[in-house]
Design a protein around this motif. Structure first.
Motif, PDB file in Angstrom:
ATOM      1  N   GLN A   1       0.823  -1.202   0.000  1.00 53.94           N
ATOM      2  CA  GLN A   1       0.000   0.000   0.000  1.00 53.94           C
ATOM      3  C   GLN A   1       0.859   1.255   0.000  1.00 53.94           C
ATOM      4  N   ALA A   2       1.974   1.210   0.788  1.00 57.32           N
ATOM      5  CA  ALA A   2       2.882   2.367   0.796  1.00 57.32           C
ATOM      6  C   ALA A   2       3.503   2.565  -0.585  1.00 57.32           C
ATOM      7  N   SER A   3       3.921   1.437  -1.198  1.00 55.25           N
ATOM      8  CA  SER A   3       4.479   1.549  -2.557  1.00 55.25           C
ATOM      9  C   SER A   3       3.433   2.054  -3.535  1.00 55.25           C
ATOM     10  N   ARG A   4       2.197   1.546  -3.370  1.00 54.43           N
ATOM     11  CA  ARG A   4       1.130   1.999  -4.254  1.00 54.43           C
ATOM     12  C   ARG A   4       0.838   3.482  -4.039  1.00 54.43           C
ATOM     13  N   SER A   5       0.822   3.906  -2.766  1.00 55.61           N
ATOM     14  CA  SER A   5       0.576   5.324  -2.485  1.00 55.61           C
ATOM     15  C   SER A   5       1.703   6.195  -3.037  1.00 55.61           C
ATOM     16  N   LEU A   6       2.953   5.711  -2.848  1.00 50.23           N
ATOM     17  CA  LEU A   6       4.087   6.476  -3.383  1.00 50.23           C
ATOM     18  C   LEU A   6       4.010   6.553  -4.901  1.00 50.23           C
ATOM     19  N   ARG A   7       3.643   5.426  -5.514  1.00 49.92           N
ATOM     20  CA  ARG A   7       3.530   5.424  -6.970  1.00 49.92           C
ATOM     21  C   ARG A   7       2.395   6.347  -7.420  1.00 49.92           C
ATOM     22  N   GLU A   8       1.279   6.330  -6.673  1.00 52.27           N
ATOM     23  CA  GLU A   8       0.180   7.224  -7.016  1.00 52.27           C
ATOM     24  C   GLU A   8       0.582   8.686  -6.841  1.00 52.27           C
ATOM     25  N   GLN A   9       1.354   8.982  -5.768  1.00 52.48           N
ATOM     26  CA  GLN A   9       1.824  10.348  -5.580  1.00 52.48           C
ATOM     27  C   GLN A   9       2.766  10.757  -6.717  1.00 52.48           C
ATOM     28  N   GLN A  10       3.656   9.834  -7.091  1.00 53.91           N
ATOM     29  CA  GLN A  10       4.553  10.142  -8.200  1.00 53.91           C
ATOM     30  C   GLN A  10       3.780  10.337  -9.497  1.00 53.91           C
ATOM     31  N   ASP A  11       2.789   9.452  -9.711  1.00 55.43           N
ATOM     32  CA  ASP A  11       1.971   9.606 -10.915  1.00 55.43           C
ATOM     33  C   ASP A  11       1.198  10.912 -10.885  1.00 55.43           C
ATOM     34  N   SER A  12       0.707  11.260  -9.674  1.00 53.70           N
ATOM     35  CA  SER A  12      -0.036  12.514  -9.561  1.00 53.70           C
ATOM     36  C   SER A  12       0.874  13.712  -9.826  1.00 53.70           C
ATOM     37  N   ALA A  13       2.099  13.658  -9.244  1.00 51.22           N
ATOM     38  CA  ALA A  13       3.041  14.756  -9.499  1.00 51.22           C
ATOM     39  C   ALA A  13       3.412  14.818 -10.975  1.00 51.22           C
ATOM     40  N   TYR A  14       3.585  13.636 -11.574  1.00 50.71           N
ATOM     41  CA  TYR A  14       3.918  13.612 -12.999  1.00 50.71           C
ATOM     42  C   TYR A  14       2.763  14.181 -13.832  1.00 50.71           C
ATOM     43  N   GLU A  15       1.527  13.810 -13.457  1.00 53.10           N
ATOM     44  CA  GLU A  15       0.372  14.338 -14.179  1.00 53.10           C
ATOM     45  C   GLU A  15       0.263  15.846 -13.998  1.00 53.10           C
ATOM     46  N   ARG A  16       0.530  16.328 -12.761  1.00 55.14           N
ATOM     47  CA  ARG A  16       0.499  17.784 -12.560  1.00 55.14           C
ATOM     48  C   ARG A  16       1.571  18.465 -13.391  1.00 55.14           C
ATOM     49  N   SER A  17       2.767  17.861 -13.428  1.00 59.67           N
ATOM     50  CA  SER A  17       3.824  18.435 -14.254  1.00 59.67           C
ATOM     51  C   SER A  17       3.424  18.447 -15.727  1.00 59.67           C
ATOM     52  N   LEU A  18       2.824  17.338 -16.178  1.00 59.09           N
ATOM     53  CA  LEU A  18       2.361  17.298 -17.560  1.00 59.09           C
ATOM     54  C   LEU A  18       1.287  18.350 -17.808  1.00 59.09           C
ATOM     55  N   ALA A  19       0.389  18.514 -16.804  1.00 56.40           N
ATOM     56  CA  ALA A  19      -0.668  19.517 -16.975  1.00 56.40           C
ATOM     57  C   ALA A  19      -0.074  20.920 -17.069  1.00 56.40           C
ATOM     58  N   ILE A  20       0.953  21.182 -16.225  1.00 54.77           N
ATOM     59  CA  ILE A  20       1.603  22.505 -16.287  1.00 54.77           C
ATOM     60  C   ILE A  20       2.284  22.692 -17.639  1.00 54.77           C
ATOM     61  N   ASP A  21       2.984  21.646 -18.103  1.00 49.34           N
ATOM     62  CA  ASP A  21       3.644  21.749 -19.411  1.00 49.34           C
ATOM     63  C   ASP A  21       2.625  21.938 -20.526  1.00 49.34           C
ATOM     64  N   ARG A  22       1.506  21.196 -20.429  1.00 45.51           N
ATOM     65  CA  ARG A  22       0.472  21.367 -21.449  1.00 45.51           C
ATOM     66  C   ARG A  22      -0.123  22.769 -21.414  1.00 45.51           C
ATOM     67  N   GLU A  23      -0.304  23.302 -20.198  1.00 47.22           N
ATOM     68  CA  GLU A  23      -0.837  24.658 -20.095  1.00 47.22           C
ATOM     69  C   GLU A  23       0.139  25.678 -20.661  1.00 47.22           C
ATOM     70  N   ARG A  24       1.424  25.492 -20.355  1.00 41.19           N
ATOM     71  CA  ARG A  24       2.419  26.413 -20.913  1.00 41.19           C
ATOM     72  C   ARG A  24       2.465  26.301 -22.434  1.00 41.19           C
ATOM     73  N   THR A  25       2.402  25.071 -22.929  1.00 45.79           N
ATOM     74  CA  THR A  25       2.397  24.889 -24.383  1.00 45.79           C
ATOM     75  C   THR A  25       1.169  25.544 -25.006  1.00 45.79           C
ATOM     76  N   ARG A  26       0.022  25.380 -24.341  1.00 52.81           N
ATOM     77  CA  ARG A  26      -1.198  25.998 -24.860  1.00 52.81           C
ATOM     78  C   ARG A  26      -1.081  27.513 -24.867  1.00 52.81           C
ATOM     79  N   GLN A  27      -0.556  28.099 -23.766  1.00 53.24           N
ATOM     80  CA  GLN A  27      -0.397  29.548 -23.712  1.00 53.24           C
ATOM     81  C   GLN A  27       0.593  30.029 -24.769  1.00 53.24           C
TER      82      GLN A  27
END
Length: 506
Positions: free
Chosen positions: A327-353
């Motif tokens: 569960q800890a590994s899954r939570s860490l992986r989910e946090q990493q995936d969430s951070a990666y998704e947020r980073s992708l969202a920021i990059d996509r927003e910058r690209t869109r702007q």
């Protein structure tokens, strides 16, 4: 075997239904579920029992494997080793301390309950009122005799006249309600679901399941419940969260509890058993690790529960720690995936702007280019119009023309235009002379036509300074009527006047 090797389209509708039911209960992968269902002849109940209780050897396959190699005939002679038999018996007794926990076939939850028509029910009302009490009176001596002999598992199904068969969940609710009606409010947290669901919950949550089976026909039942099960030390032990104990109860007058009693091979009532997941047997096995039958003192009851729990706690703790790590590994992986998704969202927003900014810049550049092209075309059309209008100017009257009008116009550059006009010349003729001043200075030009689609607008006014008067071209009229026989005029650019008005307004 991969999923691609299993063609689900080849399964019949009944096999697909069995597969969906089995996977929804067990959560097993399809690649493992289909072979197990095939070995179980697509019987969902047998497959579920094999999944949770462990799949034992197949007698039919063993018999087939033994056919080619028939053992040679042996002499019918028996040899006995008392020491070996004694050790084997002790080992077998030790092995029987953790029997596999059985599963039972229960009535489906959604099975409709048959209700007879109203007229038939009305006709049989006298039988329903008088037959059950009469049956209790007749069966009282038999039950009394059974109370004084060693109770055993019922050999045949007991008559349950007047007790309707319900689904597992409704049966559990009825047991809890009858238990409270018989013994009052109590702190025992009975599970409000069927026996199989209680087993699955204990397996899923890694907890111990205490199964309590009572028989109202035994005289010891009420005393055992009052003095042992509801004793303060027993209740405290059951409700202690550190013991991870779930409680399921049943009345053997009900079908489900009756089947559980037969499966557990109960020899004495009241009865309690402790069931827990045993990972050392298999990954899905549930085993009976403790049995408490008959009258038992509260201290001994608690001691047996504690022994059963403590002796099987360590494997569960290992699984809990493994699950916690997963569960800890899954939570860490989910946090990493969430951070990666947020980073992708920021990059996509910058690209869109950036794309929007580039698109806006391109639009501005295109609009500027269009304006410049339009202005260049306007200038070309204006030059062509001036040349065309210069060719259509009326000739200046001679000095001998007595009715000619003499006009002096001062340009913004300081130059002055002196010209005579015929008395019937329009005011627009004067504006055209001012507009075509450069052409007048240049002299003759080649013949040109009027520009197509060009709407010429004079961007200046002719005004008289003293007193100030504006002679607008749109007002029309002749020069003589507007100005008289002569006059001095000034050229005022309209654009400059508009800018001055805007500055004055601001």
């Amino acid at each position: 075997m991969s999923t691609s090797d299993l063609d689900l389209d080849q399964l019949s509708p009944s096999e697909r239904t069995a597969l969906e039911t089995y996977t929804s209960v067990t959560g097993q992968e399809i690649t493992e579920a289909i072979p197990l269902l095939r070995r179980s002849q697509w019987n969902v109940q047998i497959a579920i029992a094999k999944f949770f209780d462990g799949e034992g050897p197949d007698p039919l396959e063993e018999a087939r494997a033994a056919l080619p190699q028939s053992p040679p005939p042996q002499v019918n002679r028996q040899t006995r080793n008392l020491m070996t038999e004694d050790i084997t018996e002790q080992l077998s007794l030790a092995a029987r301390t953790t029997d596999p926990a059985p599963r039972v076939d229960t009535q489906p939850e959604d099975q409709p309950t048959y209700r007879p028509p109203f007229i038939i029910a009305l006709l049989f009302t006298p039988f329903n009122l008088f037959v059950p009490p009469l049956w209790d009176i007749v069966s009282f001596p038999t039950s009394t005799v059974q109370c004084h002999r060693k109770p055993g598992p019922p050999g045949a199904r007991r008559n349950t006249t007047g007790r309707r068969s319900l689904g597992p969940k409704d049966t559990a609710a009825r047991f809890i309600r009858e238990f409270e009606e018989e013994h009052g409010s109590h702190p025992i947290p009975f599970l409000e679901n069927g026996y199989n669901m209680a087993m699955e919950k204990a397996h899923r949550d890694l907890k111990f399941l205490m199964v309590i089976l009572i028989s109202p026909e035994h005289d010891d039942t009420n005393g055992w419940v009052r003095d042992t099960l509801l004793a303060p030390e027993v209740v405290e032990f059951i409700n202690d969260p550190r013991n991870n104990l779930l409680v399921w109860g049943g009345n053997v007058r009900d079908s489900e509890a009756y089947q559980v009693a037969n499966s557990l091979r109960i020899t004495k009532f009241p009865f309690a058993a402790v069931i827990v997941h045993t990972p050392n047997v298999s990954s899905t096995a549930m085993s009976v690790v403790g049995r408490i039958a008959g009258l038992t003192a509260p201290a001994e009851f608690v001691n047996r529960l504690r022994t059963a729990i403590s002796s099987n706690q360590e494997p569960l703790e290992r699984i809990r720690s493994t699950r916690a790590e997963q569960q800890a590994s899954r939570s860490l992986r989910e946090q990493q995936d969430s951070a990666y998704e947020r980073s992708l969202a920021i990059d996509r927003e910058r690209t869109r702007q950036r794309r929007e900014a580039e698109a806006a810049q391109q639009r501005e550049e295109q609009e500027a280019a269009d304006r410049q092209a339009a202005e260049e075309k306007r200038q070309r059309d204006l030059i062509q119009w001036k040349q065309w209008r210069f060719q259509s100017l009326r000739q200046e009257p001679g000095t001998d023309a007595k009715d000619a009008v003499r006009i002096s116009v001062r340009l913004p550059s300081g130059e002055r235009i002196m010209r005579r006009f015929a008395s019937d010349a329009e005011i627009e003729e004067l504006y055209a002379v001012v507009e075509c001043y450069e052409e007048l200075q240049a002299g003759e030009t080649s013949a040109v036509s009027a520009p197509i689609g060009f709407d010429h607008q004079y961007e200046f006014r002719l005004v008289s300074p003293m007193p100030r008067a504006v002679y607008a071209v749109e007002d029309g009229g002749t020069i003589r009527d507007k100005i008289g026989r002569g006059g001095n005029l000034l050229v005022e650019p309209i654009v400059e006047d508009d800018e001055e008005e805007e500055e004055g307004t601001s």
